[in-house]
Design a protein around this motif. Structure first.
Motif, mmCIF file in Angstrom:
data_model
loop_
_atom_site.group_PDB
_atom_site.id
_atom_site.type_symbol
_atom_site.label_atom_id
_atom_site.label_comp_id
_atom_site.label_asym_id
_atom_site.label_seq_id
_atom_site.Cartn_x
_atom_site.Cartn_y
_atom_site.Cartn_z
ATOM 1 N N ASP A 18 91.786 -95.092 21.363
ATOM 2 C CA ASP A 18 91.497 -93.706 21.779
ATOM 3 C C ASP A 18 90.661 -92.964 20.736
ATOM 4 O O ASP A 18 91.156 -92.044 20.076
ATOM 5 N N ASN A 19 89.395 -93.307 20.662
ATOM 6 C CA ASN A 19 88.512 -92.610 19.705
ATOM 7 C C ASN A 19 88.445 -91.114 19.993
ATOM 8 O O ASN A 19 88.176 -90.311 19.099
ATOM 9 N N PHE A 21 90.801 -88.954 20.630
ATOM 10 C CA PHE A 21 91.844 -88.119 19.996
ATOM 11 C C PHE A 21 91.921 -88.358 18.484
ATOM 12 O O PHE A 21 92.899 -87.971 17.856
ATOM 13 N N TRP A 22 90.920 -89.049 17.951
ATOM 14 C CA TRP A 22 91.017 -89.524 16.563
ATOM 15 C C TRP A 22 91.300 -88.403 15.557
ATOM 16 O O TRP A 22 92.160 -88.519 14.714
ATOM 17 N N ASP A 23 90.524 -87.314 15.690
ATOM 18 C CA ASP A 23 90.717 -86.232 14.711
ATOM 19 C C ASP A 23 91.206 -84.944 15.374
ATOM 20 O O ASP A 23 90.923 -83.843 14.914
ATOM 21 N N ASP A 24 91.956 -85.127 16.462
ATOM 22 C CA ASP A 24 92.508 -83.968 17.175
ATOM 23 C C ASP A 24 93.987 -83.807 16.784
ATOM 24 O O ASP A 24 94.799 -84.700 17.035
ATOM 25 N N GLY A 25 94.306 -82.681 16.167
ATOM 26 C CA GLY A 25 95.684 -82.462 15.703
ATOM 27 C C GLY A 25 96.490 -81.538 16.608
ATOM 28 O O GLY A 25 97.547 -81.037 16.202
ATOM 29 N N GLY A 35 97.754 -87.355 19.279
ATOM 30 C CA GLY A 35 97.496 -88.784 19.035
ATOM 31 C C GLY A 35 98.761 -89.618 19.213
ATOM 32 O O GLY A 35 98.720 -90.730 19.749
#
Lengths: 77, 540
Positions: A18-19, A21-25, A35
Motif C-alpha cells: 500500500d504505497n 498510505f505510506w506516509d499518511d498518519g 496504515g
C-alpha cells in the motif's frame, strides 16, 4: 481450480503493497493509524478470500479417495 | 527516580511491611502454569495407544479445532508477543504489514496448496517426515542425507531462541523474589533475586520434555491448543490494562484515542521504511511450507476437511495477537510513558518492562505464563519433530528391515528427543547474543527451500539433480550472505538488487528457483512409476 485462487491471491498481494498510505498518519476511529488499520483489513480480506476458496475451490472427494487408497495399501501390506 | 531505585525501594518497602517480596507472586503463577502443563501431558499420555503412528502423528486423529490451535501455536513464537511490540517500538506500525498481514495471506496459501497435498501423500504412503516424502518423490536416498543436516541445523537456532528466551523472561519477571539467595543475586537490579535464567531454561526444557515424552504428538497438540488460548487471551487483557494505565481516562475508547493522538508521526507512518524491503519481506512467510515441524502437524489431520478452519482462521488469529502488540509498541514511543519507567535499550524487553511497571504482580505473572506459552508451543513441536526425523530418516531407514519393533521405535524417538533437549539446553548455556539475530536467517533458509516443495508436489519435470541444485544453491547463497552480514551481527543487513534495497531472501530464493528449474530441464525426469504415484489425480 488454481485459476480461481491465483487472481485473488495476486490481488491481495498487490493491495498489500500500500504505497498510497505510506506516509499518511491519519487516525481511523480516532486511535488507529490508517496504515495499521488498512493492514488489519488486509488480514480480514485474506480470511474472507480463504473462506471463499474453502467454499468454492475445496478438492472434492479427496478424503474418500485418500481413505480408500490408504486402506488398500494397508491390506496389501 | 531511576528504574534501579524504584525496584530497590519497592523491595525494601515490601520486606519492611511483611509483604511478599516483588516477583514472588509472579514466580508462583509461573510454577502453577508449568505444573498445569505437566498434568495436561499426563492426561494426554493416558490416551496413548503405544504405536509409533500414535506417538509421532496422533494416529491422524486431530480434528479442525485442535489442528488450528496447534498449527497457530507452533508458528507463533515468543516473537509474536515480545518481538512484535519491540519491532513496532523500533520501526513503527509498518512491522504489521511487513510480518503479520503478509503471513495471513502466505501461510494460508501454503496450508492450502502444499499442506493438503502433503497430507494426502503422507496418509496414503505412511510418511511421518518431509525427508521420507522427498526420498520417494525424487527416487533418491541421497537427497535425505543432504537435507537432514540442513533442516536440523536450521531448526536448532530456532530452538535455542526459545530456550534462552524462556530463561530470560522468567528471570526478569521474578526479579526480587529471592533477595536472600546469594546464587540468585546479579549485578543488574532488573534481574537480581530472580530465578536464574539457566535454571528457568532448564525447568522449561523439562516441562516440555515431560509432556512430549509421555504424550507424544497428542500431548503436544493438546498443550499447543491450551497454550495458544492462554497467550491470545492474555495478550488482549494486557493490551486493555496497559491502555487504561497509560491513558488514565474513563473508558477504553477514550484511552485509545488519547494514546493514538500521542503516537509520533514517524511511528504512525512508514516514512523511514524502504518500500522494496517491505515488499521483499513477503517471501519470509513462505518458510512455513518447508518447516519440518509443521509438516508433521499437517500429517496429524484426521481428514483434508480438518484443514478448512486453519486456512480461514489463521489470518484472523494473527491479527488478534499482533494488532494489540504493535499498538503497545508505538505507544511506548509517545510522551505518555511516565518518566519513572526507563525503557530498555533492547526493544524486545519493552513489553516486559511496561507490564512490570504498569500492571500488578498477578497480571505480570499471567503475562509471563502467556509468553512462556508462546515459546513452549513452538519448542514442543520442534523437539518432537527432530526426534521423529532421527528415528525415521536415520535410525530405522538405515537399519535392516524388521530390526526394530513398533514399540522400540517409540522408545528410539523418545531417546532422541531427550538427546536433542539435552543438547539444546547445553548449547543455550553458552551466552551468545547473536543467536537471537539468527531467527530471521532460519526463516530465510526455510523460505528459500520453498521452490523445492512446491515443485515436488506440482511439477512432474522436477528431477533429483534439480533438487540437489536447488538445495546446494540455497545453502551456498545463504552462507555467502550470512557471512556478509557478519554472521548475523549486522541486524539491518539488506542487499542491493538491481538498484533496490531488498532482504537477502529475495536473492537466495531467486537462485534456488533458477537452479531447480534450470537443472531439472536438462536432466532426466524420475521414473514413470514414481510420477504416477504422485500425479495420478488432480487434487487441487
Amino acid at each position: 481450480m488454481l485459476r480461481f485462487i491465483w487472481p485473488l491471491v495476486i490481488l491481495l498481494l498487490i493491495l498489500h503493497q500500500d504505497n498510497w498510505f505510506w506516509d499518511d498518519g491519519t487516525l481511523v476511529f480516532g486511535f488507529i493509524p490508517v496504515g495499521l488499520f488498512y493492514h488489519a483489513c488486509i488480514s480480514v480480506a485474506a480470511a474472507t478470500t480463504w473462506f471463499l476458496v474453502v467454499l468454492f475451490c475445496w478438492p472434492k472427494g479427496l478424503d474418500e479417495k485418500v481413505s480408500h487408497e490408504s486402506t488398500k495399501g494397508e491390506q496389501s501390506v | 527516580m531511576s528504574f534501579v531505585s524504584l525496584r530497590t525501594s519497592s523491595l525494601t518497602l515490601a520486606t519492611e511491611v511483611g509483604e511478599a517480596p516483588a516477583g514472588l507472586t509472579e514466580f508462583w503463577i509461573i510454577a502453577g502454569y508449568l505444573l498445569l502443563l505437566i498434568l495436561l501431558g499426563f492426561f494426554a499420555s493416558r490416551l496413548f495407544t503405544g504405536t509409533k503412528s500414535d506417538y509421532q502423528l496422533a494416529s491422524h486423529s486431530i480434528g479442525p479445532f485442535l489442528l488450528l490451535m496447534s498449527i497457530f501455536g507452533t508458528t507463533m513464537t515468543a516473537f509474536a508477543l515480545l518481538g512484535s511490540t519491540g519491532e513496532a517500538y523500533k520501526e513503527g506500525i509498518g512491522v504489521y504489514g511487513m510480518l503479520a498481514s503478509s503471513s495471513g495471506i502466505i501461510h494460508s496459501l501454503c496450508f492450502f496448496l502444499v499442506g493438503i497435498r502433503l497430507w494426502s501423500f503422507g496418509k496414503r504412503y505412511g510418511y511421518a517426515t518431509q525427508i521420507q516424502f522427498f526420498r520417494d518423490r525424487l527416487d533418491s536416498d541421497l537427497i535425505g542425507l543432504l537435507l537432514f543436516p540442513i533442516l536440523v541445523s536450521l531448526v536448532i537456532p530456532y530452538l535455542l531462541i526459545g530456550v534462552m528466551g524462556s530463561g530470560t523472561v522468567i528471570q526478569t519477571m521474578t526479579a526480587g523474589a529471592f533477595p536472600d539467595v546469594q546464587r540468585f543475586v546479579t549485578e543488574s537490579p532488573a534481574t537480581s533475586g530472580g530465578f536464574p535464567k539457566e535454571f528457568g531454561s532448564l525447568v522449561v526444557c523439562c516441562v516440555v520434555l515431560s509432556y512430549v515424552f509421555f504424550g507424544g504428538m497428542r500431548g503436544t497438540a493438546w498443550a499447543n491448543a491450551f497454550q495458544t488460548i492462554v497467550f491470545m487471551v492474555l495478550g488482549v487483557v494486557t493490551f486493555c490494562v496497559i491502555a487504561s494505565r497509560l491513558g488514565g481516562e474513563e473508558s477504553l475508547l477514550d484511552n485509545l484515542r488519547k494514546l493514538g493522538e500521542a503516537i509520533p508521526e514517524d511511528k504512525a507512518t512508514r516514512v523511514e521504511m524502504s518500500k522494496t524491503k517491505f515488499f521483499s519481506y513477503l517471501l519470509i512467510p513462505l518458510s512455513v511450507g518447508m518447516f519440518p515441524h509443521l509438516f508433521q502437524h499437517w500429517l496429524t489431520a484426521k481428514s483434508a476437511k480438518s484443514f478448512r478452519l486453519s486456512v480461514v482462521a489463521h489470518p484472523l488469529f494473527i491479527m488478534i495477537v499482533w494488532v494489540p502488540c504493535v499498538l503497545i509498541g508505538v505507544w511506548a514511543t509517545s510522551d505518555l510513558i511516565p518518566a519513572n519507567i526507563p525503557l530498555p535499550k533492547n526493544p524486545n524487553a519493552v513489553l516486559t518492562v511496561l507490564v512490570k511497571n504498569l500492571t500488578g504482580p498477578i497480571l505480570g505473572g499471567l503475562l509471563t505464563a502467556g509468553v512462556l506459552a508462546a515459546i513452549m508451543s513452538s519448542l514442543d513441536s520442534q523437539f518432537l519433530c527432530i526426534g521423529t526425523m532421527f528415528t525415521n530418516d536415520i535410525a530405522t531407514h538405515y537399519a535392516k528391515e524388521g530390526r526394530f519393533t513398533d514399540r522400540q521405535e517409540v522408545m528410539l524417538t523418545r531417546g532422541f528427543i531427550i538427546a536433542i533437549v539435552a543438547l539444546t539446553y547445553w548449547l543455550s548455556l553458552f551466552e551468545s547474543k547473536s543467536v537471537f539475530t539468527l531467527g530471521v536467517w532460519c526463516f530465510t533458509g526455510f523460505a528459500s527451500l520453498f521452490p523445492l516443495v512446491v515443485a515436488a508436489v506440482y511439477w512432474r519435470g522436477l528431477t533429483k539433480h534439480g533438487a540437489f541444485a536447488c538445495v546446494l544453491a540455497t545453502i551456498g547463497a545463504w552462507l555467502y550472505f550470512f557471512r556478509e552480514a557478519g554472521y548475523g551481527a549486522n541486524r539491518t543487513y539488506t542487499i542491493d538488487l538491481l538498484g533496490h534495497e531488498v532482504m537477502p531472501v529475495a536473492a537466495i530464493f531467486a537462485m534456488s528457483a533458477i537452479a531447480l528449474v534450470g537443472v531439472s530441464l536438462v536432466t532426466s525426469p524420475p521414473k514413470e512409476e514414481t510420477l504416477r504415484k504422485f500425479f495420478s489425480d488432480d487434487i487441487i
